[in-house]
Motif scaffolding. Structure first.
Motif, short mmCIF file in Angstrom:
data_model
loop_
_atom_site.label_atom_id
_atom_site.label_comp_id
_atom_site.label_asym_id
_atom_site.label_seq_id
_atom_site.Cartn_x
_atom_site.Cartn_y
_atom_site.Cartn_z
N ALA A 63 65.39 -28.91 50.71
CA ALA A 63 64.18 -28.17 50.32
C ALA A 63 64.42 -27.37 49.05
CB ALA A 63 63.75 -27.26 51.47
N LEU A 64 65.57 -26.71 48.96
CA LEU A 64 65.88 -25.92 47.78
C LEU A 64 66.02 -26.81 46.54
CD1 LEU A 64 68.52 -23.47 49.29
CD2 LEU A 64 66.16 -22.95 48.68
N VAL A 90 58.47 -19.94 33.12
CA VAL A 90 57.93 -18.79 33.86
C VAL A 90 58.13 -19.01 35.36
CG1 VAL A 90 55.82 -17.57 34.50
CG2 VAL A 90 56.27 -18.13 32.10
N GLN A 91 57.78 -20.21 35.82
CA GLN A 91 57.91 -20.50 37.25
C GLN A 91 59.38 -20.47 37.69
OE1 GLN A 91 55.49 -21.78 39.97
NE2 GLN A 91 54.59 -20.11 38.78
N GLU A 92 60.27 -21.01 36.85
CA GLU A 92 61.69 -21.01 37.21
C GLU A 92 62.23 -19.58 37.30
OE1 GLU A 92 65.63 -23.46 35.87
OE2 GLU A 92 64.62 -22.30 34.30
N ARG A 93 61.83 -18.71 36.37
CA ARG A 93 62.29 -17.32 36.42
C ARG A 93 61.82 -16.62 37.70
NH1 ARG A 93 61.13 -17.32 30.80
NH2 ARG A 93 59.11 -16.33 31.19
N LYS A 94 60.57 -16.84 38.06
CA LYS A 94 60.03 -16.21 39.26
C LYS A 94 60.72 -16.74 40.51
CE LYS A 94 55.49 -14.97 37.41
NZ LYS A 94 55.68 -13.53 37.59
N TRP A 95 60.97 -18.06 40.53
CA TRP A 95 61.67 -18.64 41.67
C TRP A 95 63.10 -18.09 41.76
CZ3 TRP A 95 62.11 -20.69 46.20
CH2 TRP A 95 63.29 -21.33 46.57
N THR A 96 63.80 -18.01 40.63
CA THR A 96 65.17 -17.52 40.62
C THR A 96 65.25 -16.08 41.12
OG1 THR A 96 65.77 -18.98 38.77
CG2 THR A 96 67.19 -17.08 39.17
N ALA A 97 64.28 -15.25 40.70
CA ALA A 97 64.25 -13.86 41.16
C ALA A 97 64.02 -13.80 42.67
CB ALA A 97 63.16 -13.09 40.42
N TYR A 98 63.11 -14.63 43.16
CA TYR A 98 62.83 -14.66 44.60
C TYR A 98 64.05 -15.16 45.37
CZ TYR A 98 60.50 -15.62 49.03
OH TYR A 98 60.15 -15.63 50.36
N TYR A 99 64.69 -16.22 44.85
CA TYR A 99 65.88 -16.78 45.49
C TYR A 99 66.99 -15.73 45.56
CZ TYR A 99 70.15 -19.54 46.00
OH TYR A 99 71.38 -20.02 46.42
N ASP A 100 67.24 -15.04 44.46
CA ASP A 100 68.32 -14.06 44.42
C ASP A 100 68.05 -12.90 45.39
OD1 ASP A 100 69.64 -15.54 42.54
OD2 ASP A 100 68.95 -14.35 40.83
N ARG A 101 66.79 -12.55 45.54
CA ARG A 101 66.45 -11.38 46.36
C ARG A 101 66.35 -11.71 47.85
NH1 ARG A 101 61.34 -7.25 45.28
NH2 ARG A 101 61.79 -5.80 47.00
N HIS A 102 65.83 -12.90 48.17
CA HIS A 102 65.49 -13.18 49.57
C HIS A 102 66.26 -14.35 50.21
CE1 HIS A 102 62.13 -10.39 49.34
NE2 HIS A 102 61.72 -10.98 48.24
N ILE A 103 66.86 -15.21 49.41
CA ILE A 103 67.41 -16.45 49.98
C ILE A 103 68.92 -16.57 49.82
CG2 ILE A 103 67.34 -18.98 49.88
CD1 ILE A 103 64.45 -18.79 48.94
N GLY A 104 69.41 -16.35 48.62
CA GLY A 104 70.81 -16.65 48.30
C GLY A 104 71.82 -16.09 49.27
N ASP A 105 71.66 -14.82 49.62
CA ASP A 105 72.64 -14.16 50.50
C ASP A 105 72.58 -14.68 51.94
OD1 ASP A 105 73.53 -12.64 48.42
OD2 ASP A 105 72.36 -10.86 48.94
N ARG A 106 71.51 -15.37 52.30
CA ARG A 106 71.37 -15.87 53.67
C ARG A 106 71.94 -17.28 53.83
NH1 ARG A 106 65.25 -13.91 55.40
NH2 ARG A 106 65.49 -11.71 54.84
N LEU A 107 72.33 -17.89 52.73
CA LEU A 107 72.84 -19.26 52.78
C LEU A 107 74.33 -19.27 53.05
CD1 LEU A 107 71.00 -20.74 49.66
CD2 LEU A 107 70.29 -20.88 52.06
#
Length: 228
Positions: A63-64, A90-107
């Motif tokens: 999915a990622l 623009v979309q990649e920056r917004k996704w990267t910010a969301y990933y870093d804040r909400h997803i990355g640490d949970r993987l």
């Protein structure tokens, strides 16, 4: 999709119109496809052969990867600096910010490592295929397409609408979402008037040309010169 320019990547590219898309993009992807795969539970752990990952980790990774494939395809196909390419940034920056804040640490470390490997391969592909490309709009016989949205800088096709009514609704939606337009299109009557006025005249709405598809194919439209 709700973020700025998300609508550009919400649905599959029409390869019957963007005729050379398949020659450059090997794995077309869009947000609707990713969401549908998740909703249907259609991601298959067998797609990846990483022995270090369990089935759930493989599904999460798929999915990622598919989300980031959307940006990758945009960058591979479009010329750096064009409006479509910038929308992808623009979309990649917004996704990267969301990933870093909400997803990355949970993987797990295995998923993060595999995703980093995919990102590295993406950078290599971009470097290999980076070149100026002209998007050719096919003279398709699909008369169902009523309005075509075109980037005036590169003449790249951005979006197509099956009816004038759906194009008007899109203008209103963009206005209500807070995007800046050159003129007022918030109300249906105003949007209809502005769409008619912009058709083939060189006038832009939200930075793009909105042209009746038959007029686009006939070449009976103008592109406004950039302001000095």
């Amino acid at each position: 999709v709700r973020y700025e320019y998300g609508w550009v990547f919400a649905h599959p590219v029409d390869v019957s119109v963007i005729t050379d898309y398949g020659a450059l993009v090997s794995r077309p992807m869009d947000y609707a496809t990713v969401a549908g795969m998740i909703d249907r539970g259609a991601y298959d752990p067998a797609r990846y052969k990483f022995s270090s990952l369990d089935d759930l980790e493989k599904i999460v990774l798929q999915a990622l990867v598919d989300v980031e494939q959307v940006f990758q395809n945009c960058f591979v196909y479009n010329t750096r600096g064009c409006q479509f390419y910038r929308a992808g940034e623009v979309q990649e920056r917004k996704w990267t910010a969301y990933y870093d804040r909400h997803i990355g640490d949970r993987l797990t470390e295995g998923v993060r490592s595999a995703l980093a490997h995919f990102r590295g391969a993406c950078r290599a592909e971009r470097a290999e295929k980076a070149q100026i490309r002209v998007v050719r709009v096919s003279k398709t016989s699909n008369t169902a397409v009523a309005v075509t949205v075109v980037d005036p800088t590169t003449m790249s096709l951005v979006k197509q609408y099956l009816s004038k009514a759906s194009a008007i609704q899109a203008l209103q939606h963009l206005s209500k979402a807070g995007y800046e337009c050159e003129v007022d299109v918030a109300e249906s009557g105003a949007a209809k008037f502005r769409l008619d006025a912009a058709d083939g005249s060189g006038t832009t709405l939200f930075g793009y040309l909105w042209i009746r598809t038959n007029k686009l194919h006939s070449g009976k439209f103008v592109v406004a010169k950039a302001k000095e």
